[in-house]
Structure formats: structure tokens, C-alpha cells
Design a protein around this motif. Sequence first.
Motif, mmCIF file in Angstrom:
data_model
loop_
_atom_site.group_PDB
_atom_site.id
_atom_site.type_symbol
_atom_site.label_atom_id
_atom_site.label_comp_id
_atom_site.label_asym_id
_atom_site.label_seq_id
_atom_site.Cartn_x
_atom_site.Cartn_y
_atom_site.Cartn_z
ATOM 1 N N MET A 44 -28.430 -24.389 0.651
ATOM 2 C CA MET A 44 -29.056 -23.796 1.984
ATOM 3 C C MET A 44 -30.147 -23.139 1.910
ATOM 4 O O MET A 44 -31.302 -23.410 2.736
ATOM 5 N N ALA A 45 -30.567 -22.431 0.669
ATOM 6 C CA ALA A 45 -31.825 -21.908 0.394
ATOM 7 C C ALA A 45 -33.073 -23.017 0.088
ATOM 8 O O ALA A 45 -34.002 -22.882 0.689
ATOM 9 N N ALA A 46 -32.630 -24.093 -0.500
ATOM 10 C CA ALA A 46 -33.765 -25.053 -1.193
ATOM 11 C C ALA A 46 -34.337 -25.712 0.296
ATOM 12 O O ALA A 46 -35.119 -26.516 0.205
ATOM 13 N N THR A 47 -33.219 -25.804 1.448
ATOM 14 C CA THR A 47 -33.567 -26.834 2.418
ATOM 15 C C THR A 47 -34.113 -25.958 3.733
ATOM 16 O O THR A 47 -33.950 -26.131 4.688
ATOM 17 N N ASP A 48 -34.475 -24.478 3.566
ATOM 18 C CA ASP A 48 -34.786 -23.906 4.609
ATOM 19 C C ASP A 48 -36.254 -23.896 4.919
ATOM 20 O O ASP A 48 -36.966 -24.749 4.677
ATOM 21 N N HIS A 49 -36.561 -23.357 6.325
ATOM 22 C CA HIS A 49 -37.981 -23.650 6.611
ATOM 23 C C HIS A 49 -38.688 -22.614 5.889
ATOM 24 O O HIS A 49 -39.992 -22.916 5.884
ATOM 25 N N SER A 50 -38.187 -21.587 5.466
ATOM 26 C CA SER A 50 -38.996 -20.567 4.628
ATOM 27 C C SER A 50 -39.631 -21.150 3.201
ATOM 28 O O SER A 50 -38.741 -21.564 2.495
ATOM 29 N N ASP A 51 -40.727 -21.271 2.947
ATOM 30 C CA ASP A 51 -41.191 -21.892 1.619
ATOM 31 C C ASP A 51 -40.779 -21.016 0.487
ATOM 32 O O ASP A 51 -40.251 -21.496 -0.595
ATOM 33 N N GLN A 52 -40.810 -19.638 0.611
ATOM 34 C CA GLN A 52 -40.683 -18.562 -0.231
ATOM 35 C C GLN A 52 -39.103 -18.828 -0.763
ATOM 36 O O GLN A 52 -38.549 -18.931 -1.912
ATOM 37 N N LEU A 53 -38.330 -19.108 0.368
ATOM 38 C CA LEU A 53 -36.659 -19.206 0.218
ATOM 39 C C LEU A 53 -36.484 -20.611 -0.477
ATOM 40 O O LEU A 53 -35.423 -20.689 -1.106
ATOM 41 N N ARG A 54 -37.257 -21.538 -0.160
ATOM 42 C CA ARG A 54 -36.972 -22.935 -0.664
ATOM 43 C C ARG A 54 -37.292 -22.946 -2.314
ATOM 44 O O ARG A 54 -36.585 -23.276 -3.141
ATOM 45 N N LEU A 55 -38.313 -22.289 -2.693
ATOM 46 C CA LEU A 55 -38.762 -21.786 -4.159
ATOM 47 C C LEU A 55 -37.680 -21.169 -4.620
ATOM 48 O O LEU A 55 -37.148 -21.439 -5.836
ATOM 49 N N SER A 56 -37.126 -20.194 -3.949
ATOM 50 C CA SER A 56 -35.813 -19.380 -4.598
ATOM 51 C C SER A 56 -34.544 -20.318 -4.855
ATOM 52 O O SER A 56 -33.868 -20.271 -5.760
ATOM 53 N N GLY A 57 -34.423 -21.052 -3.807
ATOM 54 C CA GLY A 57 -33.182 -21.963 -3.854
ATOM 55 C C GLY A 57 -33.369 -22.794 -5.024
ATOM 56 O O GLY A 57 -32.371 -23.318 -5.583
ATOM 57 N N LEU A 58 -34.680 -23.510 -5.106
ATOM 58 C CA LEU A 58 -34.709 -24.447 -6.292
ATOM 59 C C LEU A 58 -34.495 -24.005 -7.593
ATOM 60 O O LEU A 58 -34.044 -24.533 -8.644
ATOM 61 N N GLU A 59 -34.897 -22.509 -7.628
ATOM 62 C CA GLU A 59 -35.076 -21.934 -8.897
ATOM 63 C C GLU A 59 -33.471 -21.601 -9.229
ATOM 64 O O GLU A 59 -32.964 -22.024 -10.146
#
Length: 1939
Positions: free
Chosen positions: A1172-1187
Motif C-alpha cells: 500500500m505504501a509503495a504504490t501510493d501517490h506520495s513519493d515520500q510514502l513510496r520510499l518508506s513502503g519500498l524500505e
Amino acid sequence: MRRIVTSWENFLQGMELAHSLLLNEEAYSQLGEVQKAEFIFDWLRYLEKLLLATSRSDVREKQKTLVEQLLSLLNSSPGPPTRKLLAKNLGILYSIGDTFSVYETIDKCNDLIRSKDDSPSYLPTKLAAVVCLGSLYKKLGRILGNTFTDTVGNILKAMKSAESQGRYEIMLSLQNILNGLGAAATSCHRDIYKAARSCLTDRSMAVRCAAAKCLLELQNEAVFMWTTDLDSVATLCFKSFEGSNYDVRISVSKLLGTVLAKAVISKHPGTAASRQSIRRISLEEVLELLGTGFLRGSSGFLRASGDMLKGTSSVSRDVRVGVTQAYVVFVSTLGGVWLEKNFAAFLSHVLSLVSQSHPKATQTQIDAVCGRRCVSFILRATIGGLLGEKAQIAAAKDICQAVWKLKKVVDAVMSDGNLETRLGSADLAAGQHMLVCALQELGNLIHSLGTTAAPLLQDSSAGILDSVISVTIHPSVSVRLAAAWCLHCIAVALPSYLTPLLDRCLERLTVLKSSPEAVTGFSFAVAALLGAVKHCPLGIPHGKGKIIMTLAEDLLCSAAQNSRLSAQRTQAGWLLIAALMTLGNLCAILKELAADLTAPDTQVAAFTFLLPPLCHQEDLLILSPLLQETDHRFIEEQLLLGNGIACGSLEYDPYSIYEKDVEGDSVPKPLPPTLSVISSAVKLFGVVCAHVGEPQRLLILEQLLDSIKHTKGARQQVVQLHVVSSVSTFLKYVAGSKGSLGPEEVRRPTLALVMGALESPNPLLRCAAAEAWARLAQVVDDAAFTAALAQVSFDKLKSARDVVTRTGHSLALVTLHRYLGGINSSQHLNSCVGMLYTLSQDSTSPDVQTWALHSLSLIIDSAGPLYNVHVEPTLSLIIMLLLNVPPTHAEVHQSLGRCLNALITTLGPELQGSSTSVSALRTSCLLGCAVMQDHPDCLVQAQAISCLQQLHMFAPRHVNLSSLVGCLCVNLCSPYLLLRRAVLACLRQLVQREAAEVSEHAVMLAKESREELTPDANIREVGLEGALLTLLDKETDQRLCQDVKETLNHMLTSMAVDKLSFWLKLCKDVLAASADFTAVTCVDMMQEEEGDKGDDASVLTNRSGDQSHAFTNPRWVTRVFAAECVCRIINQCENAHSAHFDIALAQEMRKRDSRNDFLVLHLADLIRMAFMAATDHSDQLRLSGLETLLVVIRRFATIPEPEFPGHVILEQYQANVGAALRPAFASETPPDVTAKACQVCSAWIASGVVSDLNDLRRVHQLLVSSLTKIQAGKEALSHLYNESASTMEILAVLKAWAEVYIIAVERHKNHKQPLKTTTCSEESVRNGSYSSDGLLDLVHTDLGTLSRLWLAALQDFALLTLPSEFASQLPVDGGAFYTAETSENAKLHYSNSWALILHATALWLTSTGFVVADPDEGASNLSRPVTPTSMCQGSSSGAAVKSPEDVYTDRFHLILGISVEFLCSLRSDATMESITACLHALQALLDVPWPRSKIGSDQDLGIELLNVLHRVILTRESPSIQLASLEVVRQIICAAQEHVKEKRRSAEVDDGAAEKETLPEFGEGKDTGGLVPGKSLVFATLELCVCILVRQLPELNPKLTGSPGVKATKPQMLSEDGSRLVSAALVILAELPAVCSPEGSISILPTLLYLTIGVLRETAVKLPGGQLSSTVAASLQALKGILSSPMARAEKSHTAWTDLLRSALTTVLDCWDPVDGTHQELDEVSLLTAVTVFILSTSPEVTTVPCLQKRCIDKFKAALEIKEPMVQIKTYQLLLSIFQYPNPAVSYPYIYSLLSSIVEKLQEIDKRKPEDTTELQIFQEGIKVLEALVAVAEEQHRSQLVACLLPILISFLLDENALGSATSIMRNLHDFALQNLMQIGPQYSSVFKSVMASSPALKARLEAAVKGNQESVKVKTPTPKRTKNPGKNSSIQLKTHFL
């Protein structure tokens, strides 16, 4: 002193007696007045808790007495806190007990109120009676029937003559009465309304607040308030705002907002008739009503005065600020959903407040700025605070529409051909203020949305960017600046828009150079965008700076060409340069400054702007609460400055548009030039005055003094303000720079200036003067001068009676010692304390009390331990005042709180003590905190929490955690910022110690209380943790948000493992609440998929039936924090139970106890959250999701799936992982997200989770697409960001590929298959199951491209790490992947990636063997054509084509150079990953012959490498790094060996005909044997190995043991890591003789033997089963290697070696002998094996020396006598190898000496028969020895031996009968003996026959056994072989390799 202690002991005993249901009147009567008050308060506190816990019957039993006691207290003048508690207890008592006497109580209270006694002493009794009535009605309500009409009438009558305290308490009491009675009180509603109306405009602010609370309660039932009387309620509230303070505005705005909201949404009750008469009020009418207040103030719209109609008078600011807050309350009450529906109407109305249709609101610049500030606040608080992200995007579109509409109006006016009408048009200015507000809110909105706003900007129908850019050329400067600021916000929120916006604005600026509006507008925009660059880590292309600089120069050069444009072009040019260079300064001389500061035309008294920086932070607390931080600071600020001054606005200083954001406020707010000039002048005066000579300084100070004297009235105040500010700045500067003030003459005017200000009527000026007073004492630094200053204050305080003098000097007295190291004279302290005690009890002036108590708190802090003698009287004073000062004087209570806090800090850990005096102090402190907790003022409550926090730190056992947590939870969402801060600071401290307890208390309290503790935070459902997450989502104060995060982190650390499901659910709810999908389902791992396309679809499904979430629309910042929490939870579990990462164990433990909870059981949720985090619109959240995904992969990759052996649990989630990664590789994705995704891809492929190549190909394909994208290098990548962002992305891709390649090669090696150099056909890969080559084949396709790119990246890295002195040699254009201008930024990215790339490159070069050129690469071309490096350039550059040898040499030195440079200067931040990769790269390099030959032939290079590795071993403790280093050392030595061998071989070939003596010596040591440190490879190796060995076995160091030999110590077992290190070092040592010449080998041999035998001796531990420890095995192996060295037999070294080896053998033999009379527990087998190695591996002359030979034989003899079976078995095995030694000179002495012993032993076994397998094995080994002897014996002795052997064997044979009943051991023995006899018989037939003939008994036994066993022998034939095999397997040859 003794008297005080005694009284405190009595007091404490009294306090203990206070803890009973009835008042202990006897104890009470014995106390003094002050202590009586404390006693009563403490009893009432206790009573409240006791009543709730006592049974109803017990209460009723004592009720009569208790009521009498409580009522009697009414007459004892109870203080405010006491009367409140008294009333509360009465209410509780009647609600639990009988109510029959309640009417008497009510009558009594009413009588007390009616009393005609108006004396001040009787007032507390009256007030207490009022409070009691309120409490009784609140608690009992309708039970009290119709008595309320009389009561209310009586109270209202009393109010007419009441003073402010009375009016205050009456209002609060009426509020309680209304609360208790509800609808029953309708008959009195109008009367109460009338009374409250008058109080709402009372001169006392506290009364206004109380009236607002009363009316708020009233409107719940009084329908008329929000129907018929709505207009008058509104007008009343507007009047109430006039001259109000912050608390009044908060209370009244809440009342007004709530009433108006009720009017909009309520359905009116009552009959049909009444319903018709009351018309519904529409939203438009309500908004119009609010608008009236905002625009016209309290005069109303019906009674507009003449001034109003003419438009000359303006609304007072406090009314406007109050109405602004009411707007926010109104919308907040209606809620976010309502706002969404009605947003368009609301926006239109709010913007119209600053439109030209209301010229009054914007008639002056000051009014316009303040009005805009209010509108901005309304929009920010409602849109920003109430709407979720989706609704905010919709709101942004609406705002954009508003901007378009206003733009059209301007366009229409501007298109008018008549210039005169155009310029004079009112329409032109009409929309400017509306546009400014709309643009600022649009900017703020997008800024807060961050990258989640991407869809909004991509929506062409909204046209956000076009609309903002279109108003950049608006005629109004304010609008142009607001548009520029809006662009700045867009760029910060969405960094991908920064470069395109810059380009667009620069293009417009260039095209529209002839339009003045365009020049300023677009230059503002460019400057604002440049200001955004520092907030965007990815930056902008470097070349943009040059373009902007050129444009700025062009503007400045062309300014003079056109007079109409010169001003605009000049301003634009300098603005652009300043934005690039941050230029600008102020310069003037001192006299001009003095003239500026005292100029007659300066009429503005900006006290609140100039002075706060010059006051001490602590002293500001006593001033107006306006100076303190609040949530409304943005609008409240304008009230500080006074009506004559505008608050800050962007148009006052366009240069601030590119400066750093002011914390907390997004839009910069520079003040008007009049103020900023004064401010700059004041600051500059301080500096310049400090640097001029003393005569000029004196002159200037006297001039300033005169200027104050010569002015009068308000003008004098302004001059005094400027002068004192300047002098304070000067003193502060001199103090800071350790300067001097000058002689006595200079002191005099300075003192006069400061003294005058100390007695100024302005409190802020007095405060600044007190600070200047302190600085003066600091600068002069003379004890006599300081004492004189103190005396001045003392004298003034004794004589003066006015408030100003007493307040100013009480503070000055205390601040005097602030910078002199505190107060150190007890006499001075006593005088100060005495004076302040007196002043603080001056009840006629709350101001004097406030200042005196504040001063007292400062004295307590600065006096330190000296203050201890004053602690008890001070505490008594504080408690007495807390119990008696009216609550309306909140500022006095705040100062009391600070005093109490200072006292608690002074007492510190002493508060834990158990002595009587300490207990009494502690009780008083807690009592003081309790009084403050109940205070109505929020800042006093904050003080109480702060005090309790201190108490909890020093004496945690004595603070009631439950009630403290309750208090914190109630105030968690307080509307007061400082109270929330205090709550969070306290919570953060509590959870560090007792997180679980705090959490449990919070939930328990939430469940017990009927009403929700905090309406905004649902603790009951989501716990305190969830409430904190909700608060984090809504909170805007950065400091508070940080505290919330830290509190949650502490709670997570303490509790996440124990409350795993709870924490994971919290995080999941936050992440899922605003996702576009509500759930992600997992894909079954066995599911068949038809192709790659099903990937994304299969993992996204909507579950519409999902329950509603606990969190509604959390912002992206909160979601990022939740994702970070998931990673922290995983880390916490790593340090907990192993079952968290073992699914089988977790499931088993869950079965045993269902409460057991483990992380692995939540894997599906972890994957879902990461997805959910890695595919969000927010780039910061995408980074956190990938981490998060990366952490999950790394942690769970190896956990097997119990249901599917051979598979791992992560395998079933491969579709989810693929779907989470795919969006990150889209073309529009920012480089940092793609870089992170590459890291996850490589981790996923390397993890080995996916075994099927087709499945693996999906993720592999993503990396392939990235590789294609980056092949064009730095030229082809996105130009949206700085070039270093491209560097980051390229290197991330290359690093990911490197990791995949490394893992592929490792797997391939593990499967021991030859490295493939050609690719398999696609079909074979697709059809075949996963093979170790599969991954390598996947990579191999791209290896040609990759190798070139890897080499190019390494070249870049090598260039970037060159020292600065080589800068001139660097390529002008930069490297392959970086540009010269961005090289500094690029270094970071290279340092993160180079290590794995280096390792991969080394592996690739190894696979080519350094000898095959790439098929797709010219031998000359190391890197791609775009690489502009000098190294290995193509022929296109005109350089000579390099030979392949040169190319390989360059590559070799590149890898070696990078490695050595990195390893020789390891920084503390060097990662394990980098060091390991670097060492592995060196290993790979030295795996192939060509690089080895380079190292071997260059001895200096080898030595340098060894020294570097030595340093690595010294500085890094990690065993894995040390082992890797040792492996490289071994390879270096092997390379040297090969080189020496090659030289010897070639010399022999060249000089084949010559005699051998003439051959030169090769190897170290040449023909002298000398090894020079620093020049010797062998010496460097020895140093390194000794370092390793001595670290593990310090006993090997003679310096440490204090003796040259090996000292006797008990052998030790090393750790596994230690053993591996020692073994690796020994392997290296054994290789060293081969690198030496014969003479050199003699030099090193003693060291090698000493170390090898030393390790053997130190680690020869006895292990079960006769095993050898790994270090012993390694030392024996090394010993064998050394002893077998050709040097032992070489002619030149033979003799020396023989002597040294004999000595070594002697050392080994000496190990047996007890040293110092103590027998060491050494393992005999280890030592015997070492002796055997000597015997078998050296030349006979070493071991055949009689003395040595005899000792060796004795050791074997002794070993045969040892009873331990394993020792005997091993001894036989060793002897077998010695007896079989081909040289009789060696073996025969042992045979002769030991044969008889062996035969005897075997005969013993024959007699007692073996009982277990070990004895059986001993026998078998013994027989093998005898059989071997028979084989090696000479013919004449052989018959004798066979004759010994046969009887032994035959004795173990069994006949037919015995065989059936024999044990398995005897049966095996029989089979073994028979098998051997069958072999011996035919071999030695003649001897066999003669023995049989001579012994008929033996013959008969043999025949019987053969006969009886005939059948079974056929079947059992294999058995003896099987029995023999174990014997062989355990023999020394196969067990180890050293014989």
C-alpha cells in the motif's frame, strides 16, 4: 531552624490524620492558620476519592455529621480551590447518600448569599455558597424540583451588587445549574440570558469568559438564542470581543461559532404553530451575520453611525480576530463533511471579506494586510484542519476556479483602450486582496499535500499552473508576489515541477522584457523557485544558474535604455542575483544611526516587535500571554503591534521570497519598512558603538540621554524605546565579545538610561531594562559596582509604593546575578528573599505579586544549594497563596507554578527520602500541583503538569500515575498549544520508564469515564497509541509533532513485541485508511498465471464490506510515520523470541497458548502494508513502503514453508512484490524512488526466494528496462533534476545489477559447475527447472554492457577520490556519469555504490581470466563512447591504440588502486558491506593467474597490500572481515610462491648445462638469510599472522608471558570464529618457507615452529570421542607442511633445519612433562599425532637420534597403558602408520620396542572378552597393527609373528552352539576373527599349517567354527567388510590430511 522542623513534623502528622471520612477536628484545632487551610484542602481531596469508594450505607450513617462539618467550613472563609472542592464533595455526598436534608443545605446557602454583610472577610463565604449551589444542582439536577427558581432569582439578585469575583463565580454556578437541570430550567432561561449578556461585556476578562461558558450551556436548551435572538447574540459577541484578551476571544468565539452552527443545522422542536412562527435561518444569513462582525464590528448593521456610513472608522482588530476565530469554530462544529458539501459558498463568502465591495475592510494598506491575514487563517484552519487529502484536492480546484474568475475581471479592465479609465478603475484593485488570499491558500494546500497533489496538477481541466502563472503579471505587486509564492509551494511539494516551472518563467521573462508587470512578476517567480531548490534534495540542473545570471546581467544592462522600465528591470536584475548569491547588507555611521533612532517623524512605538529579543526568555513569561505561542499566533500577532502598525506581509520586502521559511508559517511575513529600518539600526548601533573609541561612545550616550529628556508624552515613549533597545543591544554585544564598557564617565549615562527604563509604565520596556541591568553588571564585572546596583533596587523597593517601580526593581534585583555565576552570598540572598516575600503577599496588586513571585522563582534557580534553608518557608508561602489568590488572577498562579517548579528542581532526588521533613515537603508539593491542576487557566494547568513531571523524575513512587495519566489524556487535544506541549513533554518522559502502565491506565480511564476523555481522540477504541497517531495527523506545531513521534517510538520500543497485533493493526489502519484500495489480497503461490499481465490485477481487489477505519483520511506525513513504525516493529522482534522468524515454531507455540503472537504469523499484513505504501501517490510514502519491503525481504527470505518442503514462505507473495515494484520504474517516477526500487529488486533476486526462472524474469525485466534507460549515460536522462540525481539513479541500477551478478556467481560456485561463457537458448531456460546457472544465464545476456558501465563507474569513482592537489588532472567535462560542476554532490552517490560494483567487476574479470577481450568491445575501449575519461580512450581521440596487455594492466591497477586507497584509510563510517565487498573483489582478482603474476613479480606492491590488510585487521574487530583479509594474504603468498617457482624453473632451463652451484638464489633472504622489515613480504606476513594469533592466544607472546618459552597454562577451547582465524593464519605460515631462499627459510623456521607448536599446545583440549579440535588439526596440518618443505632437504639449509626440527620435537615432547610440578590437562592424542607427524614427515636423521627416539617410544608405551579407550584406538592407528614407514631405520626401533606390549594388550582382551563397541574397536585396531607387522617383517621373523597372531584370532571364534546365544559384540568379534583368518591362511600357508599341526586344540576350534558358520558365512560375508570400514574411516589418514 529547629522550630521550623518541629512544626513541619506536626504538620505531616496532621496531614496523615486528615485522611479519614470525617474531619478530625481535634487535629485541626491544633494547627496554625496557614496549615489549617492545607489540612482542610487535603482532607477534601481525600474525601472526594473516599466517598466514591465507600458503600452507600456507610455514607448515610455519617452523612449528618459530614454535612454539618462541610457547611461549617463555609463560614471559615475558604479559598478558591477549597470552595470548589467543598462544593464538589457536597454534591457527591448527596448523590450517594440521602437527599432529605439537601433542601436545608440549599436554604442555608441562599441565606449566606442574601446576607447584607459586604465586608471583604465575608466575601469568601458568599462565594463558597454560590459555588456549592452550582455543584448541588449539577449533581442532583431535577431531583431538586422547583427550588431552582428561587435559587436562580437569589443568585441573579446578588449579582447586581457583586464585584468581579462574585460575578465570575455566579456565572460559573449558573452554568452548572443549567447543566444539571437541562430542559427543566426553561422558565429561568430569559433571566439568565439577560444577566449573562451584561457579563459578556464586563470589564473583567475572567467574567467575560465565565459568561461565555454560561451562555454556551444555555444555548443547549434555549432555542431563542439560535433563532429569534440570533442577531442580538451575534452583536453581543462582537461587543464582547472589543478590548478582549486571548482567553475571552477563545471562549466567546466558541460560543458564537456553536450558536451559529446550531442555527444552520437544528430542526426546531415544539408544536406546529410555534414551528411556523420560527423561520429557518439559511447558511447565507449566518455567513452574512459573521461578515457583518468582521467588516463593521460591534456597531451592527442596523445602527451604522455616521462615521461608519462615510467609511472613515475602522473595526478594532480584536473584534476582527475574534470573529475570525468564530468562523473557524462555526465550520469546525459543522464538520469536514459539511464543509465539503458547502465549500464553494463558504470560499466565495470568505474571499468576499477582502473584496472591493467592502471598501471599509481594505481602505488602508494596514487594514488590507490584517484583513488578508484573517482570511488566510480561516481558510488554512478549515481546509487544512478539517478536510482529508481527496477533499483538499477538490477544494484546490475550487480555489483555482475563483482565481480564474478574478483574472477575467482584470483582463476585461486591462483590455480597455482608455489608459486613464484603466488605471483609475476600482475594478482593478477589486480582486487583488481576494487573489492574494486565494493564491496563498492554494500554495499552502499543495505544499501540505506534497506529491499526493500530483493528480491535481496533471488534471488539465483544473489548469492550476496556467491560472497561477497567468496572474504573475497582475497589475498589483501583492498579487504578483502571492503568485510567485504559490509557485514556490508547488515546486517544494512536487520537485518534478521545479525545473519546468523555472524554464517557463525564464522564457516568459525573456519574451516579455518590455512589460513592467511581467519583468517584476516573473523575476519574483524565478526568485521564489530558486528559494525552493534547498527544499528539493534532487535539485535542478546546474546550468540553470548560469542562464539566470546571464538574464540578470542583461536586465541590469538594459535598464537605462527605457525610462519606463528602468526601475523594474533594475529591481528584477538584483533580485535574481540576490536569489542566486544571497547578497545585500546595511551600512551607516553611528551619528546617523543615533539621529534615525531619535528622529521626530518616527511615531511608531513597536514595543512588541523590538523588545522581546532583548528580554530574557524566562522574563517574557510574566508579560502578556500574547507573547506566548498559541495556535492562533498567525492572527493574534497583529494585536501585539497596536492599531497604527501593519502586521508583516510579503509586499513589504520582495527579497524575503527566496529566504528560508519561517518555522510554523509558510508565507514569509516581513514587517513594514519603518519597523525593519529601526530594527536594523538598533542591531547595527550595538555593533558600531562597541567598536568606537570611549570619548565618542560617551558623547553618543549623553546625546541619547538628552533626546529622551527633551521629548514629552507618547513621543518620549517611542524615543525611550529606541534608545533603550540600542543600549541593550550594545551591552549584549560587548558582553558576548568579552569587551569593556569604559571608565566611570561612560557608566553614568548608561546607568541613567537603563534606570529610566526600569521605571517605565510599559512592562515590556521594564523587562528589557532588567536584562540590560544584568548585562551592565556583567560587562563592568566589579563586585562593588554590582553591590551598588543591588542597593539602588533595595532602596527603591523600600520607599516606593507605586506598581511600576516595585515590579521593575523586584526583577532587576534578581537578574543582577544572572550572568555572574549565580548568587553566592547568603546575606544578599536573605535580603532578596525577605523583600520578595513581602511583595508577593501584596494582595492589592496582582501585578506586583506576579513579578515578585517570578523573581523569586529566578532566585531559587540561581541560588542553588544556598536556597535549602529557605525551602520550607517558601513552600508554605506558595501553598498559602495558591489556596487564597482568586482564580481570576491567573498570572499570579502562573508565577506560583514557576516557583513550585524551581523548588522541586532544587530539592531534586532528595524528594525520594523517607524522613519526616522530606515527606512533608513532598506532600506540600503534591498538594500545590493538585490546586493548579484544578485551576481554570490552561497555562496554570500546564505548570501543574510540568511540576508533576519533575516530581515523577525525582520521586516516581510518590506520584499517582493513574491520576496523572488521566489528566494528560483529558488535555491531549486541548485548544491551548502550551498545555498540549506540556502534556506531550510529560508523556514522553513517562513512557521512557513505564510505557505499558501508562497505556493501560489510559485505556482503563477511557472505559471507566462515561464521557470520552478527549472527544477528538478515541482512546477507548484505539488506545493511547492510536490517540497519539490521530493527534500527530491533526497537529501543526512542529515541536509537538516531534514529541508525539518520540513518545510513540518509546512506546513501540517497550511494547510492540508484547502487543504485536495491536501495533500492526494501528499501522495498517493508518496506511489503509486513505489508500485508493481498502485491501490487498495475497496471491496463492501455486496459482497458475497465463502471463505477466495478470500480475497487478491479481493483487488489487476491493473489499467493499470492510469495516470502517479508526482513522479518517490520515495525511501522507502520518502514513510515512506508520510505515517507519512497521520497520521498527520488525527490528524490535529481531531482538526478541526466535519464533518471530520461524513459522513452524510460531504455529506450535500459538497452539499451546492462543495468546502467543509472533511476527511471522502477520507476514501477509506486512506485505500488504509495504504494498500500500509503495504504490501510493506520495513519493515520500513510496520510499518508506519500498524500505519496508526491503526489510521484510531481508528478514523473511530464508524462512522455510513447513507445508511445502523446499520452498520458503515469501514465495507466495512474489506477485505482490512484483506489483509493488513495477510503478517505481515508470518514466515519470523521481530518481530517488527508482533508485530505492532497484535496491529492492536486487535484494529480491539475491534472496533466492523465487526458484522458477520465469517468475524471476518479471522482476529481472524491471532491472533490464532500467539498464536500457541508463545506457545513454548522463546525456539522455531526465533534465528535470540536478545532474547528480541522474548519477544517483545510474549508480543505483549498476549497484543492483552488481549485487545480482555477485549472488549468481556465488550460487554457481556452490554447485561446483564450470562458469558458462555462452548463453543458453531461451527454451532450455524456460523449460528447465531452476538451476544454479539459471540466474547467471539471465545476467550473462547483459554482461557485456554491464561490464563496460561498471568499469566506467569505477573510473569515475577513482577520479573523484583523488586528493585535491590532483584536481587539475580531472577531466573538464566530468566523468561518465557525473558532470564537473556536480562532482561534490555525486561523491555521496558513488560512495554508496562503488563497493559492490568493484566486487562484480572483479568477478567478471576473473571469469574472463584477464585474457579474453570482450567480443563486443574493441580492445582499446574500456568504457562506452560517451565516457570522456583519459584512461583507455578510444582511437577517436587520437591517442595510440592500447595493447590488450595494457588494457588488462589498467583494469588491474584500477581495481587494486581503489581497494588499497579505501582500505588503507578506513573511516569510522565505512560500512561492513563496503569493506567485505572490497576484500572479496581482491580475492576474486587473485583467483586467476595473470593478476597473481603481477602481484608476485612486484614485491613492493605485495608488501603494501599486506600492510594495508594488517591495518584492516587491527582496526576492524569483525571476524568475517579478518577472515576475508587472511584469505587475500594467503593468495598474495601463493602468488609470490608461483613467482619464485617460475624464476627457479626458468633459471634451470636457461642454465641447464651449467652446474647447480652457479645458480643464483631465488626467494626472500637470498644467500644471506636476512629479512628487512618494510622490504620483506615474508616479514610483513609474519607480522600480520602473529597479530591474529596473539589476539586469540595472548599466551603466545613472550612479552606477555614474561618468559622466552611457552609458559604452562591450561589449554583452552577457542570460539568458532577464533578457531577459524587461527586456522587461516596457520595455513599462511605453512606456505612461507616456499617463498624463501634456503638461507631465508632458516631465518623464519624458529618463528614458524614456535607459533605452530604454541597453538597446538594452547588448544590441545581433550574432546569426547578422541576428536581433535579444529585449531589442533590446523596446527598439525601446518606442521606437516613445514616439515615436508623442500628446504628441509636443500643442500644449503639441510643441517640447520635438522637441528631446528630436533629442537621443535624436543619442545613437543616436553609438553608432556609437568612444569612447575603441575600436570596440564593436554590431549595425549594431539601430542602423539604431532610426534607421529615429525617421525613421518622429516628426514630420518631428525628423529633417529637415540635420545629423541627413546623419548618418543616411551610416549607411545605410556599411551598404550592409558585406560581411555579412544586414546588406545588412536595410538594403534598412529603406530600402524609408523610401522608401515618404508625406512626401517625409522620404523624398526618402534616395532622392536612396542611389539611385545601390543601382543600383551591383545592377549588381555582375549582373556576378559570385549563388552562394548569401543573395546571391539581397540581389538580390531590392534590386530591391524599385528597384520601390518607381519607384512613388513623379514622372512625369518614372520613365522614368529604369525604364530603370535593366530592363537589370538582363533580364541575369539565361536562354535555352532555358542554362535546362536552370543551377544552382538561377540558375534562381530567372531566374524572379524574368522574373516582375518581366511585372509592370513592362504597368504602364509606354510606357517599356518605348522601352527595348526602343533596345536590340535586350535585346529579343532577353527574347524568347528568354520563348519558351524559355513551357511551363515555365505550370508554374512559382507559383515566383516562393513566392520572394517569404520576402522578405516577413523584411521588417521582419512580423518585428517596431515600424514
